[in-house]
Design a protein around this motif. Structure first.
Motif, PDB file in Angstrom:
ATOM      1  N   UNK A  60      56.556 -28.473  26.743  1.00  0.00           N
ATOM      2  CA  UNK A  60      55.299 -27.216  25.880  1.00  0.00           C
ATOM      3  C   UNK A  60      54.329 -26.234  27.047  1.00  0.00           C
ATOM      4  N   UNK A  61      53.358 -27.986  27.584  1.00  0.00           N
ATOM      5  CA  UNK A  61      52.711 -26.934  28.630  1.00  0.00           C
ATOM      6  C   UNK A  61      53.882 -26.212  29.398  1.00  0.00           C
ATOM      7  N   UNK A  62      55.110 -26.136  29.828  1.00  0.00           N
ATOM      8  CA  UNK A  62      55.915 -24.854  30.177  1.00  0.00           C
ATOM      9  C   UNK A  62      56.461 -23.467  30.067  1.00  0.00           C
ATOM     10  N   UNK A  63      56.084 -24.303  28.051  1.00  0.00           N
ATOM     11  CA  UNK A  63      56.916 -23.328  27.719  1.00  0.00           C
ATOM     12  C   UNK A  63      55.959 -22.434  26.793  1.00  0.00           C
ATOM     13  N   UNK A  64      55.688 -22.950  25.404  1.00  0.00           N
ATOM     14  CA  UNK A  64      54.799 -21.884  24.380  1.00  0.00           C
ATOM     15  C   UNK A  64      53.413 -22.154  25.238  1.00  0.00           C
ATOM     16  N   UNK A  65      52.915 -22.872  26.126  1.00  0.00           N
ATOM     17  CA  UNK A  65      51.743 -23.301  25.899  1.00  0.00           C
ATOM     18  C   UNK A  65      51.528 -21.757  27.662  1.00  0.00           C
ATOM     19  N   UNK A  66      52.064 -21.820  27.906  1.00  0.00           N
ATOM     20  CA  UNK A  66      51.882 -21.521  29.328  1.00  0.00           C
ATOM     21  C   UNK A  66      51.737 -19.499  29.235  1.00  0.00           C
ATOM     22  N   UNK A  67      53.514 -19.112  28.235  1.00  0.00           N
ATOM     23  CA  UNK A  67      53.496 -18.009  27.388  1.00  0.00           C
ATOM     24  C   UNK A  67      51.787 -18.018  26.324  1.00  0.00           C
ATOM     25  N   UNK A  68      50.899 -18.331  25.633  1.00  0.00           N
ATOM     26  CA  UNK A  68      49.778 -18.413  25.391  1.00  0.00           C
ATOM     27  C   UNK A  68      48.802 -17.814  26.557  1.00  0.00           C
ATOM     28  N   UNK A  69      48.789 -18.708  26.941  1.00  0.00           N
ATOM     29  CA  UNK A  69      47.323 -17.917  28.172  1.00  0.00           C
ATOM     30  C   UNK A  69      47.738 -16.985  29.509  1.00  0.00           C
ATOM     31  N   UNK A  70      48.935 -16.516  28.919  1.00  0.00           N
ATOM     32  CA  UNK A  70      49.480 -15.050  29.680  1.00  0.00           C
ATOM     33  C   UNK A  70      48.890 -13.887  28.507  1.00  0.00           C
ATOM     34  N   UNK A  71      49.912 -14.133  27.715  1.00  0.00           N
ATOM     35  CA  UNK A  71      49.451 -13.378  26.389  1.00  0.00           C
ATOM     36  C   UNK A  71      47.943 -13.141  25.598  1.00  0.00           C
ATOM     37  N   UNK A  72      47.406 -14.239  25.099  1.00  0.00           N
ATOM     38  CA  UNK A  72      46.487 -14.544  24.711  1.00  0.00           C
ATOM     39  C   UNK A  72      46.308 -15.052  23.329  1.00  0.00           C
ATOM     40  N   UNK A  73      47.903 -15.347  22.588  1.00  0.00           N
ATOM     41  CA  UNK A  73      48.382 -15.548  21.464  1.00  0.00           C
ATOM     42  C   UNK A  73      48.341 -17.084  21.059  1.00  0.00           C
ATOM     43  N   UNK A  74      47.856 -17.417  20.338  1.00  0.00           N
ATOM     44  CA  UNK A  74      48.010 -19.029  20.310  1.00  0.00           C
ATOM     45  C   UNK A  74      48.808 -19.461  18.320  1.00  0.00           C
ATOM     46  N   UNK A  75      49.904 -20.220  19.897  1.00  0.00           N
ATOM     47  CA  UNK A  75      50.896 -21.020  19.437  1.00  0.00           C
ATOM     48  C   UNK A  75      50.626 -22.439  18.541  1.00  0.00           C
ATOM     49  N   UNK A  76      50.957 -22.735  17.254  1.00  0.00           N
ATOM     50  CA  UNK A  76      50.442 -24.132  16.410  1.00  0.00           C
ATOM     51  C   UNK A  76      51.537 -24.673  16.160  1.00  0.00           C
TER      52      UNK A  76
ATOM     53  N   UNK B  20      63.940 -19.509  16.379  1.00  0.00           N
ATOM     54  CA  UNK B  20      62.904 -20.608  16.309  1.00  0.00           C
ATOM     55  C   UNK B  20      61.486 -19.485  16.057  1.00  0.00           C
ATOM     56  N   UNK B  21      61.136 -20.597  14.846  1.00  0.00           N
ATOM     57  CA  UNK B  21      60.168 -19.651  13.914  1.00  0.00           C
ATOM     58  C   UNK B  21      58.008 -20.722  14.620  1.00  0.00           C
ATOM     59  N   UNK B  22      58.162 -19.957  15.181  1.00  0.00           N
ATOM     60  CA  UNK B  22      55.976 -19.654  15.186  1.00  0.00           C
ATOM     61  C   UNK B  22      55.576 -19.937  14.784  1.00  0.00           C
ATOM     62  N   UNK B  23      54.203 -20.769  14.031  1.00  0.00           N
ATOM     63  CA  UNK B  23      52.855 -20.258  13.598  1.00  0.00           C
ATOM     64  C   UNK B  23      53.364 -20.249  11.648  1.00  0.00           C
ATOM     65  N   UNK B  24      53.528 -21.466  11.382  1.00  0.00           N
ATOM     66  CA  UNK B  24      53.503 -21.027   9.306  1.00  0.00           C
ATOM     67  C   UNK B  24      52.063 -20.392   8.971  1.00  0.00           C
ATOM     68  N   UNK B  25      52.566 -19.776   8.201  1.00  0.00           N
ATOM     69  CA  UNK B  25      51.478 -18.408   7.580  1.00  0.00           C
ATOM     70  C   UNK B  25      50.909 -18.820   6.262  1.00  0.00           C
ATOM     71  N   UNK B  26      50.619 -20.074   5.430  1.00  0.00           N
ATOM     72  CA  UNK B  26      50.833 -21.085   4.456  1.00  0.00           C
ATOM     73  C   UNK B  26      49.270 -21.603   4.644  1.00  0.00           C
ATOM     74  N   UNK B  27      48.302 -22.037   3.787  1.00  0.00           N
ATOM     75  CA  UNK B  27      46.942 -22.244   4.377  1.00  0.00           C
ATOM     76  C   UNK B  27      46.901 -24.059   5.031  1.00  0.00           C
ATOM     77  N   UNK B  28      48.031 -24.475   4.786  1.00  0.00           N
ATOM     78  CA  UNK B  28      48.273 -25.805   5.607  1.00  0.00           C
ATOM     79  C   UNK B  28      48.796 -25.449   7.136  1.00  0.00           C
ATOM     80  N   UNK B  29      49.608 -24.136   7.455  1.00  0.00           N
ATOM     81  CA  UNK B  29      49.513 -24.266   8.884  1.00  0.00           C
ATOM     82  C   UNK B  29      50.924 -24.936   9.240  1.00  0.00           C
ATOM     83  N   UNK B  30      51.673 -25.727   8.842  1.00  0.00           N
ATOM     84  CA  UNK B  30      52.788 -26.535   9.311  1.00  0.00           C
ATOM     85  C   UNK B  30      54.024 -26.185   8.455  1.00  0.00           C
ATOM     86  N   UNK B  31      55.009 -26.600   8.890  1.00  0.00           N
ATOM     87  CA  UNK B  31      56.232 -26.216   8.570  1.00  0.00           C
ATOM     88  C   UNK B  31      56.914 -27.711   8.351  1.00  0.00           C
TER      89      UNK B  31
END
Length: 396
Positions: free
Chosen positions: A115-131, A150-161
């Motif tokens: 995750x540090x080398x993938x999603x989190x690194x991409x977040x730092x470039x784009x300002x997006x917050x992957x959860x 690949x699905x990113x960020x559940x949009x329901x209140x709990x925020x988890x798949x």
């Protein structure tokens, strides 16, 4: 469906009710089974996955076995991507052949390095917050893994798949993976056709010692003009692919005529004109839409709006729109390029001729669109210049 916003301004939705889920499945299943264009199919797949699991984004990854990479031409919120199959969460899921889902990318320990080398690194470039993240591989009819959702960020209140989401996306992956197989085959066949057509077009041009990028420029000019005339993206791409074959019939013209530095005699010109019918004869029996379009272009690109062209003396809209577009694209490029029998014309002189031939050689509407889109056409000319054989850049 209920929709609000959380404190970060992100949309909050509710999971689909069973009847809504069925609607989504049936709606997309009908569209997917009838779609053979790869990019459109991938877009449908990404949209279906996003709706089924109520995620913010969905990416469809395809596996390139030759390069050992995953690539995506369709990803919500990000441009096309390509990465090693040995990196990223998608790569891990494909290598292991099993789904992976994560509640919080920043708090997860099991896949922290990935995750540090993938999603989190991409977040730092784009300002997006992957959860929340969920990746599900899909397979072809032989059971081989060919890619992943690949699905990113559940949009329901709990925020988890949830486990249900995993089952839903697995269902989507199973169906879409098998549909994708036939689309990939169609795509490969079409790309092969394009390569053959372009190569054959170059052979025709090279025999007459014409400039190396002539077919590239005519193809790009034809596309720009087709779009300017209101043609669909698909039809404009078809013409772009077919137009390089406009002079394929020159393969049958003797070198003594094809490469003659001076003016042709009347008999020689009759032989030269036969390249239109020869090209048509080579292509006319094909059932493939690209080659059928190429046959039209080869046959009609020397017809003239006023009926004085060849080989059939067609007039006005008797000439297929593909022939009318390729005619002006071919003449514009030929005049601006040095040939064995002439020097390149200056831009002003070319434009003056096109205006003079409006309603004579060329379709008036196409001339008007040509003049409107001249800056784009000149960009193509500069991009695919032939160096010393090309008109000076200052003319543009």
């Amino acid at each position: 469906m209920y929709e609000a916003q959380n404190r970060e301004g992100r949309r909050i939705k509710e999971d689909l009710e069973p009847q809504e889920m069925l609607r989504v499945i049936f709606d997309y299943a009908a569209k997917i089974c009838n779609e053979r264009k790869l990019d459109r199919l991938l877009t449908l797949m990404a949209d279906m996955g996003r709706e089924m699991v109520v995620s913010d984004r969905c990416t469809v990854w395809l596996l390139d076995r030759d390069k050992d990479e995953l690539y995506s031409t369709v990803a919500h919120g990000v441009p096309s991507l390509r990465m090693s199959v040995h990196s990223g969460l998608a790569g891990l899921a494909v290598r292991k052949g099993r789904p992976i889902f994560i509640d919080d990318a920043y708090a997860n320990e099991e896949f922290a390095d990935v995750l540090r080398s993938g999603a989190i690194a991409m977040d730092r470039k784009t300002g997006y917050r992957t959860k929340a993240l969920m990746v599900v591989p899909f397979r072809n009819n032989e059971g081989e893994i060919t890619g992943a959702f690949q699905a990113v960020n559940k949009l329901t209140k709990c925020g988890q798949f949830s486990q249900n989401d995993l089952e839903y996306l697995t269902l989507a992956a199973s169906y879409a993976g098998k549909s994708l197989e036939s689309a990939l085959l169609s795509h490969e066949i079409e790309e092969t056709q394009k390569e053959i057509i372009f190569t054959m077009g170059e052979i025709g041009e090279n025999r007459s010692k014409e400039t190396g990028n002539h077919v590239k420029r005519v193809a790009e000019y034809s596309y720009i003009l087709a779009r300017g005339l209101g043609m669909s993206e698909e039809e404009a791409e078809l013409l772009k692919t077919a137009s390089p074959m406009h002079d394929i019939g020159k393969v049958a013209v003797p070198d003594a005529i094809l490469k003659k530095p001076g003016k042709l005699t009347a008999d020689e010109f009759e032989i030269m004109k036969s390249h239109t019918t020869t090209g048509y004869s080579l292509l006319k029996n094909s059932k493939r839409r690209i080659l059928k379009a190429a046959a039209i272009v080869a046959h009609e690109h020397h017809e003239k709006w006023d009926g004085t062209g060849y080989p059939r003396g067609l007039r006005g809209e008797q000439i297929h729109i593909y022939g009318r577009i390729t005619a002006i694209a071919d003449v514009f490029d030929a005049l601006g390029s040095e040939r064995i029998y002439k020097k390149a014309w200056e831009l002003d002189r070319i434009l003056k001729l096109l205006e003079e031939e409006r309603g004579a050689h060329f379709d008036p509407q196409i001339v008007d669109v040509f003049m409107q889109l001249l800056p784009k056409l000149l960009e193509v000319r500069d991009r695919y210049t032939d160096g010393a054989l090309s008109a000076p850049a200052s003319e543009a």
